[in-house]
Design an enzyme around this catalytic site. Structure first.
Site, mmCIF file in Angstrom:
data_model
loop_
_atom_site.group_PDB
_atom_site.id
_atom_site.type_symbol
_atom_site.label_atom_id
_atom_site.label_comp_id
_atom_site.label_asym_id
_atom_site.label_seq_id
_atom_site.Cartn_x
_atom_site.Cartn_y
_atom_site.Cartn_z
ATOM 1 C CB CYS A 170 5.943 2.261 12.830
ATOM 2 S SG CYS A 170 6.016 0.558 13.376
ATOM 3 C CB CYS A 186 10.055 -3.990 13.482
ATOM 4 S SG CYS A 186 9.284 -4.923 12.158
ATOM 5 C CB CYS A 218 9.942 -0.218 8.041
ATOM 6 S SG CYS A 218 8.271 -0.588 7.492
ATOM 7 C CB CYS A 227 2.319 -4.265 10.490
ATOM 8 S SG CYS A 227 3.406 -3.813 9.135
ATOM 9 C CD GLN A 286 4.606 -9.700 -7.999
ATOM 10 O OE1 GLN A 286 5.259 -9.274 -7.048
ATOM 11 N NE2 GLN A 286 5.170 -10.303 -9.034
ATOM 12 C CE1 TYR A 337 12.689 -19.393 -11.632
ATOM 13 C CE2 TYR A 337 12.851 -18.328 -13.768
ATOM 14 C CZ TYR A 337 13.405 -19.106 -12.780
ATOM 15 O OH TYR A 337 14.674 -19.599 -12.943
ATOM 16 C CD GLU A 387 5.178 -21.205 -9.560
ATOM 17 O OE1 GLU A 387 5.571 -20.098 -9.930
ATOM 18 O OE2 GLU A 387 5.517 -21.720 -8.472
ATOM 19 C CG ASP A 440 8.380 -12.229 -11.573
ATOM 20 O OD1 ASP A 440 9.271 -11.812 -10.814
ATOM 21 O OD2 ASP A 440 7.173 -12.010 -11.385
ATOM 22 C CB CYS A 495 12.026 -8.957 -5.820
ATOM 23 S SG CYS A 495 12.485 -10.666 -5.591
HETATM 24 N N1 SAH Z 1 5.261 -14.042 -12.027
HETATM 25 C C1 SAH Z 1 4.519 -14.373 -10.846
HETATM 26 C C2 SAH Z 1 5.335 -15.037 -9.735
HETATM 27 C C3 SAH Z 1 6.685 -14.447 -9.423
HETATM 28 S S1 SAH Z 1 7.441 -14.985 -7.930
HETATM 29 C C4 SAH Z 1 3.783 -13.153 -10.329
HETATM 30 O O1 SAH Z 1 4.044 -12.030 -10.748
HETATM 31 O O2 SAH Z 1 2.900 -13.323 -9.465
HETATM 32 C C5 SAH Z 1 8.471 -16.274 -8.429
HETATM 33 C C6 SAH Z 1 7.761 -17.585 -8.661
HETATM 34 O O3 SAH Z 1 8.745 -18.543 -9.072
HETATM 35 C C7 SAH Z 1 7.069 -18.185 -7.432
HETATM 36 O O4 SAH Z 1 5.741 -18.482 -7.782
HETATM 37 C C8 SAH Z 1 7.865 -19.467 -7.144
HETATM 38 O O5 SAH Z 1 7.058 -20.509 -6.656
HETATM 39 C C9 SAH Z 1 8.414 -19.802 -8.513
HETATM 40 N N2 SAH Z 1 9.665 -20.598 -8.562
HETATM 41 C C10 SAH Z 1 10.672 -20.628 -7.659
HETATM 42 N N3 SAH Z 1 11.672 -21.414 -8.097
HETATM 43 C C11 SAH Z 1 11.302 -21.892 -9.312
HETATM 44 C C12 SAH Z 1 11.922 -22.755 -10.279
HETATM 45 N N4 SAH Z 1 13.132 -23.273 -10.063
HETATM 46 N N5 SAH Z 1 11.262 -23.014 -11.420
HETATM 47 C C13 SAH Z 1 10.026 -22.488 -11.639
HETATM 48 N N6 SAH Z 1 9.392 -21.676 -10.773
HETATM 49 C C14 SAH Z 1 10.016 -21.379 -9.622
#
Ligand code: SAH
Length: 468
Positions: free
Chosen positions: A72, A78, A81, A158, A282, A311, A332, A379, A406
């Site tokens: 790259c 950048c 990466c 990219c 994702q 989440y 969510e 999550d 993450c």
């Molecule tokens: N589990 C899902 C999303 C994970 S990402 C997947 O695998 O696709 C984290 C998510 O949390 C996002 O969609 C974001 O909008 C949401 N989020 C962020 N802050 C939050 C909160 N305080 N309460 C509920 N959801 C929230």
């Protein structure tokens, strides 16, 4: 004492998670971008701070065996990466060590990930690109931010993105230049186009193109639509997002469909998902599928289980377990993602799932007397859980908590809170969702120490490192 612009010859003895090689000059620590453990290099001092400094690679005298060819042109300036110059196996070793280090240093857990699972694809694995715009003379350019700054490094192709995105970037550039639509400049406040945002379904092939603009109408919008559709006939959705705020947030809630649908579809582990512009999804479908399978394995739901998926985004994790469970409730904060989740349940023939829009901790509190989840999935974004969410989850007293994260630093912190409230880490594994970058994903299975029905039972506080 070293000074700026001094040159010296060093041996690189370590690497950081940000992709810097580490060396010492008479016990003074120097970080050198793009170097690998085992390199002998001539470097020039760029910044000399009290306790450490930064050097720039001038000449590689002896190459480390860990090195590989970097393909790259934008690397390493950048900011995307950080590991393009080393072999993938070594990148995975570094990532595994980061997770183990954070769980020990922050969480006090003496454990290593059971597995460090690599991504099935290490190039062109992403399904989403967000290119900031920059005006260079009469031409608009799209690219990526330089490391640690908002300077845009132009880049049409990219290597983390699908090859199909490059002609789309070129098409949007031509449209803007032909119509004298200029890139927005954060400092002067002049110009129109802020970002180009492209998303695709890897399995379905469907593409969404979203232009983020400061103005609510663009000159000759129909020309943009027709040239995009000519460029790629899999473009199912063209959107104009109008963002007038002075902010780093890319998308505003104010968007308008210029052509096609308001969403695209993607498949994960055999289920189909609608994804709207504002919904999280994702970015690496290949690793996401592995993570969801592992989450399901750690949760091991049965027909007696009520699953609370906090989440939940577009509902992906909960829906992939719904068939094995009694009931799924997803929470969510983004309304568009909740709307997607409701339709996603229906489109996949799932009738035992329900979704609520709101903050995870607040809704968990509201649900306290309404549902008794036996499994809670968490999550969260990089910041991890807030105190209230931890408290509410513990109060619900689920027998299993499965966390997908993450950011292993905040995950380790949050697991420590759960450990102090009667949960044990049964499983910890790491997945590479973002090859070549410094990020790593973890999946953690926390099990309640026994099946006591009350969360009020207090457990002795864990001593540091007293945990396996
Ligand atoms: N589990 C899902 C999303 C994970 S990402 C997947 O695998 O696709 C984290 C998510 O949390 C996002 O969609 C974001 O909008 C949401 N989020 C962020 N802050 C939050 C909160 N305080 N309460 C509920 N959801 C929230």
């Amino acid at each position: 004492m070293l000074k700026k612009n001094d040159t010296l010859i060093v041996d690189i003895t370590d690497m950081t998670s940000e992709g810097y090689g580490v060396c010492r000059h008479e016990n003074y620590v120097i970080f050198v971008l793009g170097c690998a453990t085992g390199d002998k290099a001539e470097i020039k001092m760029m910044k000399v701070l009290k306790n450490f400094g930064y050097g720039k690679l001038i000449n590689l005298i002896q190459q480390s065996e860990l090195r590989t060819e970097n393909k790259c042109k934008a690397f390493p300036s950048c900011g995307g990466c950080v590991f393009r110059h080393i072999k993938y196996e070594e990148e995975l070793n570094i990532k595994k060590n980061i997770v183990a280090h954070n769980f020990k240093a922050i969480g006090g857990f003496d454990l290593e990930p059971e597995e460090m699972v690599g991504s099935p694809l290490i190039e062109r694995y992403r399904n989403k690109a967000e290119y900031p715009a920059v005006q260079v003379g009469e031409n608009i350019q799209f690219g990526f931010y330089a490391r640690g700054s908002h300077r845009v490094i132009p880049c049409d192709d990219c290597l983390l993105q699908p090859a199909s995105f490059e002609p789309i970037v070129k098409c949007v550039k031509d449209y803007c230049d032909n119509n004298k639509i200029r890139a927005y400049n954060e400092e002067t406040g002049i110009g129109t186009i802020r970002h180009l945002y492209i998303r695709c379904g890897i399995e379905t092939g469907e593409i969404m193109v979203c232009l983020v603009s400061r103005k609510d109408k663009l000159r000759n919008e129909q020309e943009l639509v027709s040239s995009l559709l000519k460029t790629n006939n899999k473009i199912q959705s063209i959107v104009l997002d109008v963002n007038t705020d002075n902010t780093n947030v890319i998308l505003s809630e104010n968007y308008r469909v210029l052509s096609g649908k308001e969403f695209i579809q993607e498949k994960l582990n055999g289920l189909t998902f609608n994804i709207s512009p504002l919904s999280f999804f994702q970015v690496n479908k290949y690793t996401a599928e592995l993570i969801y399978s592992k989450t399901c394995e750690y949760a091991s739901p049965t027909k007696d289980d009520v699953i609370l998926d906090l989440y939940c985004g577009t509902g992906t994790i909960g829906l992939s377990m719904a068939e094995s469970a009694k009931e799924v409730v997803g929470v969510e904060i983004i309304q568009d993602a909740v709307d997607n989740a409701v339709i996603n349940a229906k489109n996949n023939g799932i009738s035992n799932a329900e979704f609520i829009c709101g903050d995870a901790g607040v809704i968990a509190n509201d649900l306290e007397n309404k549902i008794k989840p036996s499994v809670v999935i968490l999550d969260p974004p990089r910041a991890g859980l807030d105190e209230n969410t931890v408290k509410q989850v513990v109060k619900m007293n689920p027998k299993k908590i499965v966390m997908v994260s993450c950011n292993s630093a905040t995950a380790a912190r949050d697991c420590k809170s759960f450990a102090e409230s009667g949960y044990t880490i049964e499983h910890l594994s790491a997945f590479d969702m973002f090859p070549r970058t410094g990020h790593v994903e973890t999946v953690i299975g926390l099990y309640r120490k026994d099946n006591l029905s009350s969360a009020k039972v207090t457990y002795p506080k864990l001593a540091k490192n007293d945990h396996h």
